[in-house]
Design a protein around this motif. Structure first.
Motif, PDB file in Angstrom:
ATOM      1  N   GLU A 384      63.326  72.246  19.805  1.00  0.00           N
ATOM      2  CA  GLU A 384      63.892  72.990  20.546  1.00  0.00           C
ATOM      3  C   GLU A 384      64.193  74.427  20.015  1.00  0.00           C
ATOM      4  O   GLU A 384      64.037  75.559  20.756  1.00  0.00           O
ATOM      5  N   ALA A 385      64.450  74.609  18.980  1.00  0.00           N
ATOM      6  CA  ALA A 385      64.944  75.803  18.183  1.00  0.00           C
ATOM      7  C   ALA A 385      63.854  76.727  18.318  1.00  0.00           C
ATOM      8  O   ALA A 385      63.881  78.007  18.093  1.00  0.00           O
ATOM      9  N   ILE A 386      62.484  76.216  18.227  1.00  0.00           N
ATOM     10  CA  ILE A 386      61.298  77.005  18.272  1.00  0.00           C
ATOM     11  C   ILE A 386      61.314  77.880  19.511  1.00  0.00           C
ATOM     12  O   ILE A 386      60.843  78.941  19.599  1.00  0.00           O
ATOM     13  N   GLY A 387      61.722  77.395  20.522  1.00  0.00           N
ATOM     14  CA  GLY A 387      61.854  77.992  22.042  1.00  0.00           C
ATOM     15  C   GLY A 387      62.664  79.398  21.764  1.00  0.00           C
ATOM     16  O   GLY A 387      62.220  80.360  22.410  1.00  0.00           O
ATOM     17  N   LEU A 388      63.627  79.433  20.878  1.00  0.00           N
ATOM     18  CA  LEU A 388      64.504  80.245  20.832  1.00  0.00           C
ATOM     19  C   LEU A 388      63.920  81.430  19.888  1.00  0.00           C
ATOM     20  O   LEU A 388      63.820  82.761  20.371  1.00  0.00           O
ATOM     21  N   ILE A 389      63.396  81.029  18.846  1.00  0.00           N
ATOM     22  CA  ILE A 389      62.739  82.083  17.972  1.00  0.00           C
ATOM     23  C   ILE A 389      61.199  82.681  18.669  1.00  0.00           C
ATOM     24  O   ILE A 389      60.972  83.678  18.051  1.00  0.00           O
ATOM     25  N   MET A 390      60.695  81.932  19.575  1.00  0.00           N
ATOM     26  CA  MET A 390      59.634  82.323  20.082  1.00  0.00           C
ATOM     27  C   MET A 390      59.571  83.672  20.570  1.00  0.00           C
ATOM     28  O   MET A 390      58.605  84.372  20.425  1.00  0.00           O
ATOM     29  N   GLY A 391      60.578  84.025  21.163  1.00  0.00           N
ATOM     30  CA  GLY A 391      60.694  85.196  22.003  1.00  0.00           C
ATOM     31  C   GLY A 391      60.365  86.347  21.181  1.00  0.00           C
ATOM     32  O   GLY A 391      60.022  87.401  21.456  1.00  0.00           O
TER      33      GLY A 391
END
Ligand code: ASP
Length: 431
Positions: A384-391
């Protein structure tokens, strides 16, 4: 002419996507903050919007990314090792290049983990409140050292592919690639199959990435809706940590290696290589810089094309130090954000998997994020953390790509020097 137009169009599209992702990030953050602070809790807000629509679309996007991992890494590795096997005539050059590529990547992850632990980007961010999809939280069972070694060998490769056991997938892919190269024409159909399948996976990656703005919007707004403003500072710290580690690797580690192994002046080297770095930065694509890199190394640095025409494309395929730096910092960020303690053994696992993930990362935009799921899974971190840094990944993607190709160029120059294929006169007599 037509070709040029197609290229221009592609470029426009790429810039469009970057901007879209960035806008999605901002809008998602604003929407999340509004949900968090201005809309009172209700069934509609909590169950339908946050845990319903945003959760399903965000998770759907993450699942699409995960769908890419096994086939993408498998095909890209088969093709990569086919290229290595193909040039076996180069013998020691091949071995030396591989050693340098793998060693600099492992060093890069180590730099990233150290910088990450110094800056602590995830501290102060509590993501444990965020529900993670069951399939993504995989806790590693403790295995003995002997089993860890044995587990590298797939006893049933189909099983390894199906369960996504990456180390085994990698070993199997490498063996197939080497054999395909050895068999040459006799296995031409299969070799073509893999390189075409590789192209298909690239295309699929582009398609899925075009959905990134929607995915990013949902993931970010859900995060901000759940944890509010506290997500801002950690994200900024994550970005600073990645940029700092990239700078240390590019301006420190590489230049020291260059000086020690070749005696060349590092500042002069960077000046000469800067246009290639700028090109990599603007395209975020290692593959696109291959011709310019070979040309620059030959005309300005004095590296024989005999060496660079082999090592540069190979590097663009398997040597991604910048990418593994982002992955190292992301691991520290996610572990801290989810309150997961990583042991020394976990860190060593991360160094190993990120090095291999770099081998499996194709030199096109954003693939580093896809292979990041493999690194997270290896130590049981929620993706899930990937979603945050993807932006905020695009700008980091651009920067790390510049580092990726600088790593290829430095290793190439060193290997050329060791094989008496470096003309220092060219280096010192040209601008
Ligand atoms: N964009 C990177 C490259 O082409 C790969 C990545 O890290 O996503 O080198």
């Amino acid at each position: 002419m037509k070709n040029k137009n197609v290229k221009d169009e592609k470029k426009e599209k790429k810039i469009g996507l970057t901007t879209k992702i960035f806008i999605a990030l901002l809008l998602g953050a604003v929407f999340g903050i509004v949900l968090c602070y201005l809309i009172p809790d209700s069934k509609v807000k909590n169950d339908i919007i946050v845990e319903g629509i945003l959760y399903v679309i965000g998770q759907g996007f993450i699942r699409l990314m995960k769908m890419l991992v096994v086939p993408l890494v498998f095909c890209s590795l088969v093709c990569g090792s086919m290229a290595i096997g193909d040039t076996k005539k180069l013998g020691t050059v091949g071995v030396r290049t591989l050693v340098f590529y793998l060693a600099t990547t492992a060093l890069a992850v180590t730099v990233a983990l150290s910088v990450g632990n110094l800056i602590n980007p995830g501290i102060g961010l509590d993501m444990s409140a965020i529900k993670t999809s069951a399939s993504t939280v995989e806790t590693m069972e403790a295995t003995s050292l002997t089993d860890t070694i044995l587990n590298i060998i797939p006893d049933n490769p189909i099983n390894s592919l199906a369960s996504g056991t990456m180390l085994q997938v990698i070993v199997f892919a490498l063996i197939i690639g080497v054999i395909l190269a050895k068999m040459g024409e006799r296995a031409e159909t299969v070799a073509n199959f893999f390189s075409q399948f590789n192209d298909i996976m690239m295309e699929m990656t582009m398609m899925i990435m075009s959905l990134a703005p929607i995915g990013v919007f949902c993931l970010i707004s859900r995060t901000f809706a759940t944890i509010g403003f506290s997500a801002f500072v950690p994200l900024a710290k994550y970005m600073i940590a990645v940029l700092l580690a990239l700078a240390i690797q590019c301006l420190g580690v590489y230049q020291i290696l260059l000086k020690i192994f070749t005696g060349l002046n590092p500042i002069r080297f960077i000046k000469k290589f800067f246009p290639v770095m700028a090109f990599a930065f603007s395209t975020a694509t290692s593959n696109a810089t291959i011709p310019l890199s070979i040309e620059t190394l030959s005309k300005k640095v004095g590296v024989s094309k005999k060496i660079s025409s082999f090592t540069i494309p190979l590097g663009a395929t398997i040597n991604m130090d910048g990418t593994s730096i982002m992955q190292g910092v992301a691991v520290v960020f996610a572990a801290q954000a989810f309150g997961i303690h990583l042991s020394m053994a976990d860190y060593i696992t991360v160094i190993g998997t990120a090095t291999l993930a770099s081998v499996g990362t194709a030199g096109v935009p954003s693939v580093g994020l896809v292979t990041l799921t493999m690194v997270f899974n290896s130590v049981g971190l929620p993706v899930e953390a990937i979603g945050l840094i993807m932006g905020i990944d695009r700008i980091l993607d651009m920067t790390r790509t510049a580092v990726n190709i600088t790593g290829d160029a430095v290793c190439t120059t060193i290997v050329a020097h060791q094989n008496k294929a470096l003309d220092k006169k060219v280096f010192y007599e040209t601008e």
